[in-house]
Scaffold this motif. Structure first.
Motif, PDB file in Angstrom:
ATOM      1  N   GLU A 251       0.828  -1.206   0.000  1.00 31.52           N
ATOM      2  CA  GLU A 251       0.000   0.000   0.000  1.00 31.52           C
ATOM      3  C   GLU A 251       0.864   1.257   0.000  1.00 31.52           C
ATOM      4  O   GLU A 251       0.541   2.249  -0.674  1.00 31.52           O
ATOM      5  N   ALA A 252       1.968   1.241   0.746  1.00 31.76           N
ATOM      6  CA  ALA A 252       2.862   2.398   0.782  1.00 31.76           C
ATOM      7  C   ALA A 252       3.497   2.639  -0.584  1.00 31.76           C
ATOM      8  O   ALA A 252       3.602   3.785  -1.039  1.00 31.76           O
ATOM      9  N   LEU A 253       3.914   1.561  -1.237  1.00 28.50           N
ATOM     10  CA  LEU A 253       4.501   1.685  -2.575  1.00 28.50           C
ATOM     11  C   LEU A 253       3.503   2.319  -3.542  1.00 28.50           C
ATOM     12  O   LEU A 253       3.856   3.222  -4.313  1.00 28.50           O
TER      13      LEU A 253
ATOM     14  N   GLN B 183      12.108   5.528   4.068  1.00 30.93           N
ATOM     15  CA  GLN B 183      11.541   5.534   5.413  1.00 30.93           C
ATOM     16  C   GLN B 183      10.064   5.208   5.402  1.00 30.93           C
ATOM     17  O   GLN B 183       9.566   4.479   6.279  1.00 30.93           O
ATOM     18  N   LYS B 184       9.335   5.720   4.422  1.00 32.47           N
ATOM     19  CA  LYS B 184       7.893   5.468   4.370  1.00 32.47           C
ATOM     20  C   LYS B 184       7.594   3.987   4.204  1.00 32.47           C
ATOM     21  O   LYS B 184       6.680   3.445   4.829  1.00 32.47           O
TER      22      LYS B 184
ATOM     23  N   ALA C   1       2.453  -3.997  -8.059  1.00 30.34           N
ATOM     24  CA  ALA C   1       2.916  -3.480  -6.768  1.00 30.34           C
ATOM     25  C   ALA C   1       3.319  -4.634  -5.846  1.00 30.34           C
ATOM     26  O   ALA C   1       4.347  -4.570  -5.162  1.00 30.34           O
ATOM     27  N   GLU C   2       2.518  -5.685  -5.836  1.00 28.60           N
ATOM     28  CA  GLU C   2       2.839  -6.842  -4.996  1.00 28.60           C
ATOM     29  C   GLU C   2       4.136  -7.502  -5.440  1.00 28.60           C
ATOM     30  O   GLU C   2       4.974  -7.880  -4.609  1.00 28.60           O
ATOM     31  N   LEU C   3       4.334  -7.637  -6.738  1.00 36.88           N
ATOM     32  CA  LEU C   3       5.546  -8.279  -7.246  1.00 36.88           C
ATOM     33  C   LEU C   3       6.797  -7.472  -6.901  1.00 36.88           C
ATOM     34  O   LEU C   3       7.840  -8.049  -6.586  1.00 36.88           O
ATOM     35  N   ILE C   4       6.698  -6.147  -6.950  1.00 35.79           N
ATOM     36  CA  ILE C   4       7.848  -5.316  -6.608  1.00 35.79           C
ATOM     37  C   ILE C   4       8.213  -5.483  -5.132  1.00 35.79           C
ATOM     38  O   ILE C   4       9.386  -5.652  -4.780  1.00 35.79           O
ATOM     39  N   ILE C   5       7.217  -5.458  -4.266  1.00 33.38           N
ATOM     40  CA  ILE C   5       7.486  -5.620  -2.834  1.00 33.38           C
ATOM     41  C   ILE C   5       7.993  -7.026  -2.529  1.00 33.38           C
ATOM     42  O   ILE C   5       8.914  -7.208  -1.713  1.00 33.38           O
TER      43      ILE C   5
END
Length: 309
Positions: free
Chosen positions: A23-25, A128-129, A39-43
């Motif tokens: 969610e932050a990404l 940081q986020k 987004a999930e794959l990147i994290i």
């Protein structure tokens, strides 16, 4: 002879998911990662790369906390994903030859970064986020019910089992694991740490409410400065379990990572794999776990049933 059921759980990824950093990404790079799956794959790539770097350092005698690996490796993963930082006016900064938000070619960009995060092309605020979300990870499906009800239900656990000890064994830091368990299970849940954790769990068996025990023992690889899946980690966990003479201890290791279970089985644990991260067990690589289930409560029910035979 007394019988004790001991169930050790991997923590990051197994007991707690990565929804928060995803969610932050998206909040930072929303227009670039509109697809939730991307987004999930990147994290997940960031998470797995951090595990790799953490383990590589450990086996070469240069242990660093996994949080340091996550922090240092995040800009690399963002660059590999082709993400671009926007300036204060919302304009996209160019990424020439994957040089990053600096707009420089890669070789020039590398010469201007320090490796300590200060030279990150995305800025410390982005790192940081995303890093701050790790302390607020959400419990996986069935986790709370498994820890507070299924393993503690005297009507479900076989009568020959005198006590159930629950553990979290993490590559993450001890304070992080403690915060996550308290957030999921409540401040009233005892957390046991150190070499005396098993004795504290034994004391929790009293009265009618907690005949099978309560609370969670927590072990961090930071304590011994050795990363999972090094065999010495599982040996240390077994030492913490403290098997007594004339005691029958049924040891289980639960994880969503088959590499973790492979090492645990080598150390003498029965293994339970929860499918929601890897989806495919790749049995040709790591063999077959003793139990497979869709979530942690399903795992708990199957372990209790298994040990009731």
């Amino acid at each position: 002879m007394s019988t004790r059921l001991v169930v050790v759980h991997d923590v990051l990824g197994t007991c707690f998911d990565l929804t928060k950093p995803i969610e932050a990404l998206k909040s930072i790079f929303g227009d670039q990662v509109k697809d939730d799956r991307l987004a999930e794959l990147i994290i997940m790539d960031w998470y797995h790369a951090g595990q790799r770097d953490f383990t590589t350092l450990s086996i070469n005698g240069d242990y660093k906390p996994i949080s340091a690996c996550f922090k240092a490796g995040l800009p690399r993963v963002l660059l590999q994903a082709g993400l671009i930082k926007r300036d204060a006016d919302g304009a996209a900064q160019t990424q020439t030859d994957r040089g990053g938000g600096s707009g420089l070619p890669a070789d020039q960009h590398f010469s201007q970064t320090t490796g300590d995060g200060k030279g990150s092309p995305f800025g410390e605020e982005v790192t940081q986020k995303i890093m701050s979300t790790l302390s607020t990870l959400r419990p996986r499906p069935g986790m709370v019910n498994a820890f507070t009800k299924t393993y503690r239900d005297q009507t479900k656990v076989a009568k020959h089992i005198d006590r159930v000890d629950l553990w979290g064994a993490t590559n993450g830091g001890l304070p992080l694991a403690q915060k996550l368990f308290v957030g999921a299970l409540g401040e009233q849940t005892p957390l046991y740490t150190g070499t005396q954790a098993v004795n504290e769990q034994e004391k929790s068996v009293s009265g009618t409410e907690h005949k099978l025990g309560n609370g969670v023992g927590v072990f961090s690889c930071d304590e011994n400065k050795i990363a999972k899946p090094d065999p010495r980690v599982y040996e240390e966990i077994i030492k913490r379990i403290q098997i007594k003479p004339n005691e029958d201890v049924r040891m289980w290791f639960v994880a969503s990572h088959t590499w973790d279970l492979f090492a645990a089985k080598k150390a003498g644990f029965k293994t339970a794999w929860v499918t929601y991260e890897e989806f495919e067990m790749c049995s040709d690589i790591y063999g077959t776990p003793d139990i497979v289930a869709k979530d942690l409560d399903d795992i708990a029910k199957k372990i209790v049933e298994y040990e009731s035979k």
